[in-house]
Design an enzyme around this catalytic site. Structure first.
Site, PDB file in Angstrom:
ATOM      1  NE  ARG A  22      -4.146  -1.674   0.086  1.00 13.67           N
ATOM      2  CZ  ARG A  22      -5.268  -1.887   0.763  1.00 13.67           C
ATOM      3  NH1 ARG A  22      -5.632  -1.052   1.713  1.00 13.67           N
ATOM      4  NH2 ARG A  22      -6.015  -2.919   0.489  1.00 13.67           N
ATOM      5  NE  ARG A  26      -6.949   4.654   2.615  1.00 14.76           N
ATOM      6  CZ  ARG A  26      -7.660   3.656   3.138  1.00 14.76           C
ATOM      7  NH1 ARG A  26      -8.893   3.855   3.517  1.00 14.76           N
ATOM      8  NH2 ARG A  26      -7.123   2.472   3.299  1.00 14.76           N
ATOM      9  NE  ARG A  35      -9.282   9.136  -1.999  1.00 17.09           N
ATOM     10  CZ  ARG A  35      -9.347   8.892  -0.690  1.00 17.09           C
ATOM     11  NH1 ARG A  35      -9.314   7.650  -0.251  1.00 17.09           N
ATOM     12  NH2 ARG A  35      -9.427   9.876   0.183  1.00 17.09           N
ATOM     13  CG  ASP A  72      -8.875  -3.282  -4.504  1.00 18.32           C
ATOM     14  OD1 ASP A  72      -8.268  -2.729  -3.571  1.00 18.32           O
ATOM     15  OD2 ASP A  72      -9.671  -4.220  -4.322  1.00 18.32           O
ATOM     16  CE1 TYR A 149     -13.017  -7.920   1.339  1.00 12.46           C
ATOM     17  CE2 TYR A 149     -11.441  -9.530   0.504  1.00 12.46           C
ATOM     18  CZ  TYR A 149     -11.758  -8.509   1.377  1.00 12.46           C
ATOM     19  OH  TYR A 149     -10.827  -8.080   2.297  1.00 12.46           O
TER      20      TYR A 149
HETATM   21  O1  CP3 Z   1       0.028   0.274  -3.153  1.00 15.30           O
HETATM   22  C1  CP3 Z   1      -0.386  -0.878  -3.309  1.00 15.30           C
HETATM   23  O2  CP3 Z   1      -0.210  -1.796  -2.463  1.00 15.30           O
HETATM   24  C2  CP3 Z   1      -1.047  -1.260  -4.625  1.00 15.30           C
HETATM   25  C3  CP3 Z   1      -2.454  -1.147  -4.717  1.00 15.30           C
HETATM   26  C4  CP3 Z   1      -3.333  -2.077  -3.871  1.00 15.30           C
HETATM   27  C5  CP3 Z   1      -4.549  -1.627  -3.270  1.00 15.30           C
HETATM   28  N1  CP3 Z   1      -5.176  -2.716  -2.735  1.00 15.30           N
HETATM   29  C6  CP3 Z   1      -5.029  -0.249  -3.263  1.00 15.30           C
HETATM   30  C7  CP3 Z   1      -6.087   0.125  -2.320  1.00 15.30           C
HETATM   31  C8  CP3 Z   1      -3.224  -3.439  -3.611  1.00 15.30           C
HETATM   32  C9  CP3 Z   1      -2.093  -4.403  -3.963  1.00 15.30           C
HETATM   33  C10 CP3 Z   1      -4.400  -3.840  -2.917  1.00 15.30           C
HETATM   34  C11 CP3 Z   1      -4.673  -5.223  -2.506  1.00 15.30           C
HETATM   35  C12 CP3 Z   1      -5.917  -5.523  -1.773  1.00 15.30           C
HETATM   36  N2  CP3 Z   1      -7.143  -4.940  -1.912  1.00 15.30           N
HETATM   37  C13 CP3 Z   1      -6.040  -6.574  -0.853  1.00 15.30           C
HETATM   38  C14 CP3 Z   1      -4.932  -7.546  -0.474  1.00 15.30           C
HETATM   39  C15 CP3 Z   1      -3.959  -6.965   0.482  1.00 15.30           C
HETATM   40  C16 CP3 Z   1      -4.499  -6.739   1.876  1.00 15.30           C
HETATM   41  O3  CP3 Z   1      -4.638  -5.557   2.226  1.00 15.30           O
HETATM   42  O4  CP3 Z   1      -4.747  -7.730   2.576  1.00 15.30           O
HETATM   43  C17 CP3 Z   1      -7.362  -6.568  -0.370  1.00 15.30           C
HETATM   44  C18 CP3 Z   1      -7.944  -7.522   0.643  1.00 15.30           C
HETATM   45  C19 CP3 Z   1      -8.053  -5.539  -1.064  1.00 15.30           C
HETATM   46  C20 CP3 Z   1      -9.503  -5.195  -0.973  1.00 15.30           C
HETATM   47  C21 CP3 Z   1      -9.676  -3.843  -0.423  1.00 15.30           C
HETATM   48  N3  CP3 Z   1      -9.341  -2.687  -1.089  1.00 15.30           N
HETATM   49  C22 CP3 Z   1     -10.195  -3.507   0.839  1.00 15.30           C
HETATM   50  C23 CP3 Z   1     -10.661  -4.500   1.887  1.00 15.30           C
HETATM   51  C24 CP3 Z   1     -10.185  -2.121   0.922  1.00 15.30           C
HETATM   52  C25 CP3 Z   1     -10.723  -1.290   2.032  1.00 15.30           C
HETATM   53  C26 CP3 Z   1      -9.820  -1.283   3.204  1.00 15.30           C
HETATM   54  C27 CP3 Z   1      -8.878  -0.121   3.114  1.00 15.30           C
HETATM   55  O5  CP3 Z   1      -7.678  -0.303   3.323  1.00 15.30           O
HETATM   56  O6  CP3 Z   1      -9.383   0.971   2.844  1.00 15.30           O
HETATM   57  C28 CP3 Z   1      -9.603  -1.623  -0.281  1.00 15.30           C
HETATM   58  C29 CP3 Z   1      -9.353  -0.215  -0.635  1.00 15.30           C
HETATM   59  C30 CP3 Z   1      -8.004   0.161  -1.158  1.00 15.30           C
HETATM   60  N4  CP3 Z   1      -7.234  -0.570  -1.995  1.00 15.30           N
HETATM   61  C31 CP3 Z   1      -7.359   1.400  -0.906  1.00 15.30           C
HETATM   62  C32 CP3 Z   1      -6.165   1.382  -1.629  1.00 15.30           C
HETATM   63  C33 CP3 Z   1      -5.132   2.474  -1.736  1.00 15.30           C
HETATM   64  C34 CP3 Z   1      -7.899   2.536  -0.068  1.00 15.30           C
HETATM   65  C35 CP3 Z   1      -9.075   3.148  -0.750  1.00 15.30           C
HETATM   66  C36 CP3 Z   1      -9.015   4.646  -0.892  1.00 15.30           C
HETATM   67  O7  CP3 Z   1      -7.976   5.226  -1.250  1.00 15.30           O
HETATM   68  O8  CP3 Z   1     -10.066   5.270  -0.698  1.00 15.30           O
END
Ligand code: CP3
Length: 343
Positions: A22, A26, A35, A72, A149
């Site tokens: 990540r 944020r 964003r 994602d 999911y």
């Molecule tokens: O920088 C990176 O790592 C690359 C981009 C990336 C994101 N999600 C961006 C993201 C990657 C590789 C992921 C993987 C992801 N997404 C996983 C596996 C890794 C882990 O965290 O266990 C999972 C389970 C998801 C599904 C997901 N996406 C969830 C459950 C959420 C909400 C929880 C949260 O952290 O907000 C997201 C949102 C998400 N994915 C964000 C980002 C930057 C935040 C959303 C935002 O910016 O508003």
């Protein structure tokens, strides 16, 4: 050769290469601004110029050794026909799959590219724009994690709905895992063709699979995906992340053909050096909360991980994603510590 690729080939380097789960996120003001420019998170994922921009932001700011494609793991569910949206402050929401009808309504593995085309375009932009020393990592969710999911329609503390479907309607559950396995092969293969140099498979909920379920739904799908990708793209390095697999981390690389196993922060580094790193490269595993609290505990924990894994191939990373409340200056301190510049 790029440092991450050397570590993935099994080289022990004097300083471990570093990137961060990540890392585009944020905690960075420039991410929040981009964003907002895109409109929302999903629009950002499907906007190749802006998705490439947020991927590059942490590379410019910190000089990480790898960039991870900004996208994602749930986009593939949408590409297969599920509805997907993000509730601000809560997380993902999807249409649910509760039985054979939900499964039948999904598209086929070869239908995903229409939706995922912008992701491949992001990869193409990045492979042009990244510094020459930076490795580009593509990724997907592992079938079990994405299925949890798609079945529940949201994140769940114990993946209860997916476990329930597995018991109540095994055929539907297995067919969903199969479809996701095959679609993931196509998705990742297209990322590699667009320029991804390494692939990471995120199985965030692998830890809730026990016994034979772990073999059937974490290990076997990973093995199939890795074998298919390596057959199509000989030499492609692959990182597997069976999060919270605990003792099942041992032997996971051997059983699946992964070149590297990413460790979550519940794993003791000395144990992992003896039981996991013996099979090849490991990645991890600093507790993300250190980037909120910083200071000497961050420096000490970082040094301890570097030291524990210094006898073999290691890529420094967190044990899970950096959180929005982390201080960007603590990221700098972590990197300086890994690279040996800190006092
Ligand atoms: O920088 C990176 O790592 C690359 C981009 C990336 C994101 N999600 C961006 C993201 C990657 C590789 C992921 C993987 C992801 N997404 C996983 C596996 C890794 C882990 O965290 O266990 C999972 C389970 C998801 C599904 C997901 N996406 C969830 C459950 C959420 C909400 C929880 C949260 O952290 O907000 C997201 C949102 C998400 N994915 C964000 C980002 C930057 C935040 C959303 C935002 O910016 O508003």
């Amino acid at each position: 050769m790029k440092t991450i690729l050397r570590a993935l080939r099994g080289e022990t380097l004097p300083t471990p290469p570093i990137w961060m789960m990540r890392q585009a996120g944020r905690y960075l003001p420039e991410y929040r601004a981009t964003r907002a420019q895109a409109g929302d998170f999903l629009k950002l994922c499907y906007n190749p110029e802006l998705a490439a921009e947020v991927t590059l932001q942490p590379i410019r700011r910190y000089g990480f050794d790898a960039a991870i494609l900004f996208a994602d793991i749930l986009l593939i569910a949408q590409a297969l026909g599920a509805e997907l949206w993000f509730e601000t402050g809560e997380g993902p929401r999807l249409s649910t799959i509760t039985g054979p009808d939900g499964l039948r309504a999904l598209k086929g593995k070869d239908d995903i590219h229409a939706t995922l085309g912008p992701v491949y375009e992001t990869v193409r932009i990045l492979s042009r724009e990244l510094p020459r020393e930076t490795t580009l990592i593509g990724f997907a969710g592992a079938p079990w994690t994405v299925a949890t999911y798609m079945i529940a329609g949201r994140g769940t503390p114990d993946q209860g709905p997916a476990h329930a479907l597995k018991s109540a309607d095994r055929a539907t559950f297995e067919a969903l895992i199969d479809l996701l396995t095959e679609a993931t092969i196509e998705y990742l293969s297209a990322q590699v063709e667009a320029g991804a140099e390494v692939i990471k498979l995120f199985d965030s909920w692998a830890g809730s699979l026990k016994g034979a379920d772990f073999d059937d739904f974490a290990l076997q799908p990973a093995k199939r995906i890795i074998a298919a990708l390596k057959a199509r793209h000989p030499g492609l390095p692959i990182i597997a992340f069976p999060r919270e697999a605990k003792e099942r981390y041992e032997g996971f690389a051997r059983a699946t053909g992964a070149d590297c196993v990413a460790l979550d922060n519940s794993v003791d580094a000395a144990w992992a050096a003896a039981h996991v790193q013996v099979d090849g490269c490991v990645q991890g595993n600093l507790t993300p909360h250190h980037l909120v609290t910083g200071g000497q505990p961050l420096v000490d924990a970082t040094r301890e991980i570097v030291r524990a894994f210094s006898g073999g191939p290691h890529i420094f990373n967190l044990g899970h994603g950096i959180t929005p409340d982390a201080d960007p200056e603590n990221v700098r301190l972590m990197i300086e510590t890994v690279r040996g510049a800190a006092a």
